[in-house]
Design an enzyme around this catalytic site. Sequence first.
Site, PDB file in Angstrom:
ATOM      1  N   CYS A  86       7.821  -0.425   4.543  1.00 38.56           N
ATOM      2  CA  CYS A  86       7.039   0.007   5.703  1.00 38.56           C
ATOM      3  C   CYS A  86       7.393   1.404   6.202  1.00 38.56           C
ATOM      4  O   CYS A  86       6.571   2.308   6.190  1.00 38.56           O
ATOM      5  CB  CYS A  86       7.202  -1.004   6.834  1.00 38.56           C
ATOM      6  SG  CYS A  86       6.536  -2.644   6.442  1.00 38.56           S
ATOM      7  N   LYS A  89      -0.058  -0.592  14.186  1.00 41.09           N
ATOM      8  CA  LYS A  89       0.935  -0.903  13.154  1.00 41.09           C
ATOM      9  C   LYS A  89       1.598   0.356  12.617  1.00 41.09           C
ATOM     10  O   LYS A  89       2.828   0.423  12.500  1.00 41.09           O
ATOM     11  CB  LYS A  89       0.255  -1.675  12.015  1.00 41.09           C
ATOM     12  CG  LYS A  89       1.146  -1.900  10.796  1.00 41.09           C
ATOM     13  CD  LYS A  89       2.395  -2.701  11.129  1.00 41.09           C
ATOM     14  CE  LYS A  89       3.246  -2.933   9.893  1.00 41.09           C
ATOM     15  NZ  LYS A  89       4.456  -3.694  10.176  1.00 41.09           N
ATOM     16  N   ARG A 135      27.546   2.742   6.420  1.00 41.13           N
ATOM     17  CA  ARG A 135      27.009   1.711   7.321  1.00 41.13           C
ATOM     18  C   ARG A 135      27.998   1.285   8.401  1.00 41.13           C
ATOM     19  O   ARG A 135      27.790   0.267   9.067  1.00 41.13           O
ATOM     20  CB  ARG A 135      26.582   0.478   6.513  1.00 41.13           C
ATOM     21  CG  ARG A 135      25.478   0.752   5.491  1.00 41.13           C
ATOM     22  CD  ARG A 135      24.175   1.151   6.141  1.00 41.13           C
ATOM     23  NE  ARG A 135      23.157   1.493   5.141  1.00 41.13           N
ATOM     24  CZ  ARG A 135      21.946   1.960   5.443  1.00 41.13           C
ATOM     25  NH1 ARG A 135      21.598   2.151   6.695  1.00 41.13           N
ATOM     26  NH2 ARG A 135      21.088   2.261   4.487  1.00 41.13           N
ATOM     27  N   ARG A 137       4.251  -7.980  11.239  1.00 38.12           N
ATOM     28  CA  ARG A 137       5.271  -7.289  12.035  1.00 38.12           C
ATOM     29  C   ARG A 137       6.618  -7.952  11.775  1.00 38.12           C
ATOM     30  O   ARG A 137       7.287  -8.422  12.697  1.00 38.12           O
ATOM     31  CB  ARG A 137       4.918  -7.351  13.527  1.00 38.12           C
ATOM     32  CG  ARG A 137       3.518  -6.913  13.842  1.00 38.12           C
ATOM     33  CD  ARG A 137       3.183  -7.074  15.311  1.00 38.12           C
ATOM     34  NE  ARG A 137       3.462  -5.868  16.082  1.00 38.12           N
ATOM     35  CZ  ARG A 137       3.277  -5.773  17.396  1.00 38.12           C
ATOM     36  NH1 ARG A 137       2.824  -6.803  18.079  1.00 38.12           N
ATOM     37  NH2 ARG A 137       3.534  -4.642  18.029  1.00 38.12           N
ATOM     38  N   VAL A 138       7.016  -8.006  10.511  1.00 36.61           N
ATOM     39  CA  VAL A 138       8.204  -8.763  10.147  1.00 36.61           C
ATOM     40  C   VAL A 138       9.316  -7.856   9.648  1.00 36.61           C
ATOM     41  O   VAL A 138       9.083  -6.758   9.151  1.00 36.61           O
ATOM     42  CB  VAL A 138       7.893  -9.821   9.071  1.00 36.61           C
ATOM     43  CG1 VAL A 138       6.889 -10.826   9.574  1.00 36.61           C
ATOM     44  CG2 VAL A 138       7.414  -9.176   7.763  1.00 36.61           C
ATOM     45  N   ASN A 178       5.814   1.579  13.449  1.00 32.47           N
ATOM     46  CA  ASN A 178       6.791   1.876  12.407  1.00 32.47           C
ATOM     47  C   ASN A 178       7.165   3.357  12.395  1.00 32.47           C
ATOM     48  O   ASN A 178       8.310   3.718  12.130  1.00 32.47           O
ATOM     49  CB  ASN A 178       6.259   1.446  11.040  1.00 32.47           C
ATOM     50  CG  ASN A 178       6.423  -0.044  10.808  1.00 32.47           C
ATOM     51  OD1 ASN A 178       7.204  -0.691  11.483  1.00 32.47           O
ATOM     52  ND2 ASN A 178       5.682  -0.587   9.862  1.00 32.47           N
ATOM     53  N   THR A 216       0.851  -1.205   0.000  1.00 34.22           N
ATOM     54  CA  THR A 216       0.000   0.000   0.000  1.00 34.22           C
ATOM     55  C   THR A 216       0.881   1.247   0.000  1.00 34.22           C
ATOM     56  O   THR A 216       0.971   1.956   1.005  1.00 34.22           O
ATOM     57  CB  THR A 216      -0.917   0.012   1.235  1.00 34.22           C
ATOM     58  OG1 THR A 216      -0.104  -0.099   2.426  1.00 34.22           O
ATOM     59  CG2 THR A 216      -1.894  -1.142   1.194  1.00 34.22           C
TER      60      THR A 216
END
Length: 482
Positions: free
Chosen positions: A289, A231, A446, A178-179, A235, A107
């Site tokens: 997400c 949810k 990183r 919730r992964v 996030n 979405t």
Amino acid sequence: MSKLEKLLKERGPIKKIGVLGMGYVGIPAAVLFADAPCFEKVLGFQRNSKSSGYKIEMLNRGESPLKGEEPGLEELIGKVVKAGKFECTPDFSRISELDAVTLAIQTPFANPKDLEPDFSALIDGIRNVGKYLKPGMLVVLESTITPGTTEGMAKQILEEESGLKAGEDFALAHAPERVMVGRLLKNIREHDRIVGGIDKASTKRAVELYSPVLTVGQVIPMSATAAEVTKTAENTFRDLQIAAINQLALYCEAMGINVYDVRTGVDSLKGEGITRAVLWPGAGVGGHCLTKDTYHLERGVKIGKGELDYPEGADSIYVLARKVNDFMPAHMYNLTVAALERLGKKMDGSKVAMLGWAFIKDSDDARNTPSEPYRDLCLKAGASVMVHDPYVVNYPGVKISDNLEEVVRNADAIVVLAGHSAYSSLKADWAKKVSAKANPVIIDGRNVIEPDEFIGKGFVYKGIGRGDKNSHKIKLRAATPP
């Protein structure tokens, strides 16, 4: 006993399940359902399209179409396919065979500024379910959605397509995934599951669906809208935490100190009632997400029933956090420009070797990758760019190589954008030899390399949050013969 409760009792326990959307959420969810002894059959629904149709045959052969490191996933797919408990199909009419259907469909927001999500794929999925919906079935949205969508748009479409009434003829709930990529099976089994139905009967039926796949995790029941807010909020909070450490990293660069020293110090404060959830800075936030869930939460307030009481004229701290995280690829570009300028070079005409296209470590997930805006900036400035990634095979419009030496060869700047394990073993001697430059540039987004090793070999180093190193003296050295 309500009409819906009677229908669910007559249908009996959930035995056959369908999962729409064979992606990072749908595939592990489907095979975990299939592995549960109490369920008889699981159908994974996938359109036979040019871009994704290949997944059907792969899954039915017991193979995973996800190329990153996903412990146990391919083995579990093979197990449930061999047992005849899981099948992938493009035939949506088979929804009519099922007791429960879940939807795991993306979405995104085409333009976050107007807070209008692109629900087209989800709407197509909901319509397909509605066409074949039968009395007593359970429909669950797992997709992250604007609060109010389950009881609003989804309910309306399902009722229009089926001629049935939600809460009377069929159960409807939201149970957000919730992964995290890289630990999909572990997350589904061990994270608590938020389950919110449009009524008590729907919630109870959804709890029945998810309980068998949980090992450590527990089911937390609530209303559908509360589940939607949970949810989007979790996030949004994570995005806010990342923005906080990214902004701190920028501050530390400006003040000439090491953000990782500061982070260690802050993180050391522990005790009763003390929480300092300090995350890690980086080259940018990607994935499906975090890059858009803030906007779902903001839109939920916009279309909500009540008035928002908030400081007049003040920006949303959540949207501001999004802007900070969206800025990090541009900051990586600015670091690259500054490093080249120290050598009297410009981006125009320079070769940039980008290490990493996936947004997350040791994965092939490149959705909304921060590497893309970084590359766009480099190309716009006239640089030539090559991209390396050991996991990402195909990405529209971008040539990606799995040959690191080919990408680094003759590079003026080597830029680490993903934290893949392979980059932690990058050695200064090898990189300098392959680049064939007396003073190559290396930009670490990183924190995977040791700055002093590269500085000592003549590299011009810059790293996110490394104000202690970013203005180091350049050690003039001859190029290492290739």
